[in-house]
Design a protein around this motif. Sequence first.
Motif, mmCIF file in Angstrom:
data_model
loop_
_atom_site.group_PDB
_atom_site.id
_atom_site.type_symbol
_atom_site.label_atom_id
_atom_site.label_comp_id
_atom_site.label_asym_id
_atom_site.label_seq_id
_atom_site.Cartn_x
_atom_site.Cartn_y
_atom_site.Cartn_z
ATOM 1 N N LEU A 1 0.785 -1.302 -0.017
ATOM 2 C CA LEU A 1 0.123 -0.138 -0.093
ATOM 3 C C LEU A 1 1.023 1.126 -0.042
ATOM 4 N N GLY A 2 1.670 1.233 0.905
ATOM 5 C CA GLY A 2 2.795 2.405 0.904
ATOM 6 C C GLY A 2 3.363 2.865 -0.598
ATOM 7 N N ARG A 3 3.979 1.578 -1.128
ATOM 8 C CA ARG A 3 4.543 1.780 -2.431
ATOM 9 C C ARG A 3 3.588 2.239 -3.640
ATOM 10 N N ALA A 4 2.273 1.846 -3.434
ATOM 11 C CA ALA A 4 1.143 2.338 -4.216
ATOM 12 C C ALA A 4 1.208 3.645 -4.264
ATOM 13 N N LEU A 5 0.887 4.129 -2.983
ATOM 14 C CA LEU A 5 0.732 5.835 -2.639
ATOM 15 C C LEU A 5 1.988 6.552 -3.007
ATOM 16 N N ASP A 6 3.008 6.180 -2.684
ATOM 17 C CA ASP A 6 4.075 6.818 -3.113
ATOM 18 C C ASP A 6 4.438 7.179 -4.536
ATOM 19 N N GLU A 7 4.246 5.957 -5.431
ATOM 20 C CA GLU A 7 4.382 5.983 -6.601
ATOM 21 C C GLU A 7 3.319 6.912 -7.405
ATOM 22 N N LEU A 8 1.927 6.833 -6.773
ATOM 23 C CA LEU A 8 1.065 7.587 -7.367
ATOM 24 C C LEU A 8 1.292 9.239 -7.041
ATOM 25 N N LEU A 9 1.497 9.643 -5.892
ATOM 26 C CA LEU A 9 1.633 10.909 -5.332
ATOM 27 C C LEU A 9 3.101 11.602 -5.277
ATOM 28 N N GLN A 10 4.353 10.972 -5.242
ATOM 29 C CA GLN A 10 5.513 11.300 -5.459
ATOM 30 C C GLN A 10 5.937 12.331 -4.260
ATOM 31 N N ARG B 1 -1.406 -4.461 11.191
ATOM 32 C CA ARG B 1 -2.613 -5.171 10.555
ATOM 33 C C ARG B 1 -2.368 -5.403 8.966
ATOM 34 N N PRO B 2 -2.778 -6.430 8.533
ATOM 35 C CA PRO B 2 -2.844 -6.530 6.956
ATOM 36 C C PRO B 2 -4.158 -5.751 6.784
ATOM 37 N N VAL B 3 -3.947 -4.971 5.601
ATOM 38 C CA VAL B 3 -5.030 -4.060 5.123
ATOM 39 C C VAL B 3 -6.034 -4.480 4.103
ATOM 40 N N ARG B 4 -7.214 -4.629 4.694
ATOM 41 C CA ARG B 4 -8.364 -4.800 3.880
ATOM 42 C C ARG B 4 -9.226 -3.722 3.641
ATOM 43 N N LYS B 5 -9.355 -2.740 4.622
ATOM 44 C CA LYS B 5 -10.034 -1.659 4.458
ATOM 45 C C LYS B 5 -9.185 -0.463 4.681
ATOM 46 N N LEU C 1 -5.634 -2.299 -5.546
ATOM 47 C CA LEU C 1 -5.057 -3.239 -4.897
ATOM 48 C C LEU C 1 -6.341 -4.172 -4.454
ATOM 49 N N GLY C 2 -7.549 -3.940 -4.881
ATOM 50 C CA GLY C 2 -8.505 -4.685 -4.306
ATOM 51 C C GLY C 2 -8.942 -4.465 -2.793
ATOM 52 N N LEU C 3 -8.962 -3.308 -2.338
ATOM 53 C CA LEU C 3 -9.192 -3.079 -1.074
ATOM 54 C C LEU C 3 -10.820 -2.471 -0.889
ATOM 55 N N GLU C 4 -11.222 -2.270 0.102
ATOM 56 C CA GLU C 4 -12.458 -1.864 0.273
ATOM 57 C C GLU C 4 -12.056 -0.334 0.947
ATOM 58 N N HIS C 5 -13.152 0.817 0.359
ATOM 59 C CA HIS C 5 -12.565 2.055 0.749
ATOM 60 C C HIS C 5 -13.668 2.793 1.125
ATOM 61 N N GLU C 6 -13.584 3.657 2.102
ATOM 62 C CA GLU C 6 -14.441 4.415 2.816
ATOM 63 C C GLU C 6 -13.882 5.991 2.926
ATOM 64 N N PHE C 7 -14.781 6.978 2.657
ATOM 65 C CA PHE C 7 -14.260 8.330 2.891
ATOM 66 C C PHE C 7 -15.376 8.609 4.034
ATOM 67 N N ILE C 8 -14.691 9.135 5.398
ATOM 68 C CA ILE C 8 -15.356 9.799 6.426
ATOM 69 C C ILE C 8 -15.283 11.339 6.572
ATOM 70 N N GLU C 9 -16.344 11.874 6.530
ATOM 71 C CA GLU C 9 -16.122 13.552 6.640
ATOM 72 C C GLU C 9 -16.633 13.815 7.997
ATOM 73 N N ILE C 10 -15.703 14.646 8.458
ATOM 74 C CA ILE C 10 -15.709 15.272 9.844
ATOM 75 C C ILE C 10 -15.895 16.625 9.701
ATOM 76 N N ASP C 11 -16.987 17.198 10.207
ATOM 77 C CA ASP C 11 -17.387 18.751 9.793
ATOM 78 C C ASP C 11 -16.200 19.580 10.416
ATOM 79 N N ASN C 12 -15.882 20.515 9.818
ATOM 80 C CA ASN C 12 -14.929 21.484 10.207
ATOM 81 C C ASN C 12 -15.208 23.097 9.757
ATOM 82 N N PRO C 13 -15.713 23.948 10.391
ATOM 83 C CA PRO C 13 -16.150 25.218 10.299
ATOM 84 C C PRO C 13 -15.060 26.098 9.221
ATOM 85 N N ALA C 14 -13.736 25.815 9.675
ATOM 86 C CA ALA C 14 -12.669 26.466 9.297
ATOM 87 C C ALA C 14 -12.814 26.338 7.552
#
Length: 250
Positions: free
Chosen positions: A7-16, A34-38, A237-250
Amino acid sequence: MTDAQTLGRALDELLQPERFKDYGPNGLQVQGDRPVRKLVSGVTASKAFIEAALAQNADALLVHHGLFWRGQDGRITGWLRERLRLLLAQGVHLWAYHLPLDAHPELGNNAQLGIQLGLRADARFGDQDLGFVGDAPSALVELGAWPAHVQQILGKAPVCVPGDGRPVRRVAWCTGGAQGYMEAAMAAGADLYITGEISEPQAHLAREMGVAFMACGHHATERYGAPAVGRTIAAQLGLEHEFIEIDNPA
C-alpha cells in the motif's frame, strides 16, 4: 487484502512525495501491524476521524493533514498522545500526504476542487506549481454568480472581496491556506482567485489591483483529494474504501 509495504509503495508511486519541499513528513506516519483490507480516507487525522474510522473497522488511514508538522517540539503529550494511543492500540496504519495531495494533476485537492466547480486547469502557478489556472465557465463570467455557485457546491458561504467587478475570464485556485499566493495568481492572469482562507492583506490587494478574491473554507476546499486517491488505490489493490467526513467550520 494487501500488506502495508505494498500500500505504501502504491501511494508513493502515485503521489511522488520526493518532489516536494513540505511542512512535515509525507507518507507513512504511524506504522501499524495489521494486514490491510479496508482503507479509510479523510481530511485530517483528528481524534474524531480516527475514532470514526476505527468504528468502521479501518486497517489503514489516508489523510491530507497528518500528525506531525515542522516546528513541533517532539513530545508525545496531550492531543498527540491521545491520537497515537488510539492508532497504536488497534495496530492501524496512518499515511498522510500534504502538498503531494494538493498537487496531483488529476486526483489532488486542486484538480478535484476544479471538477466540483466546473473548472479545468490549463496552467499552473505559485510555489512548486501548486496553484491551478483555467478559463471560467461561460455561465460564470459575471462575478456576482460565483458566491451562490460556490455555496451550492461546497455547502459554505464564501468570503468574497469583489475587486473592481471585472468579468471573470480566468480563474486561479489553490485549496486550503493558500491566501499568500494571491499575487502569484494575479501574475498568472487571474480575474478571480479562489482559495480556502483569507488574511488581512488580501482584501487590500483585491481592492487595489481589481482582482476578486474568494475564501471558501480550508476544510471545504480540501475534502475531495483524499477520497479520490483512496478510491483509486483501493481499486488498484482490491481493497475496501470509505471516506469519512468530519465537519469543520474552518
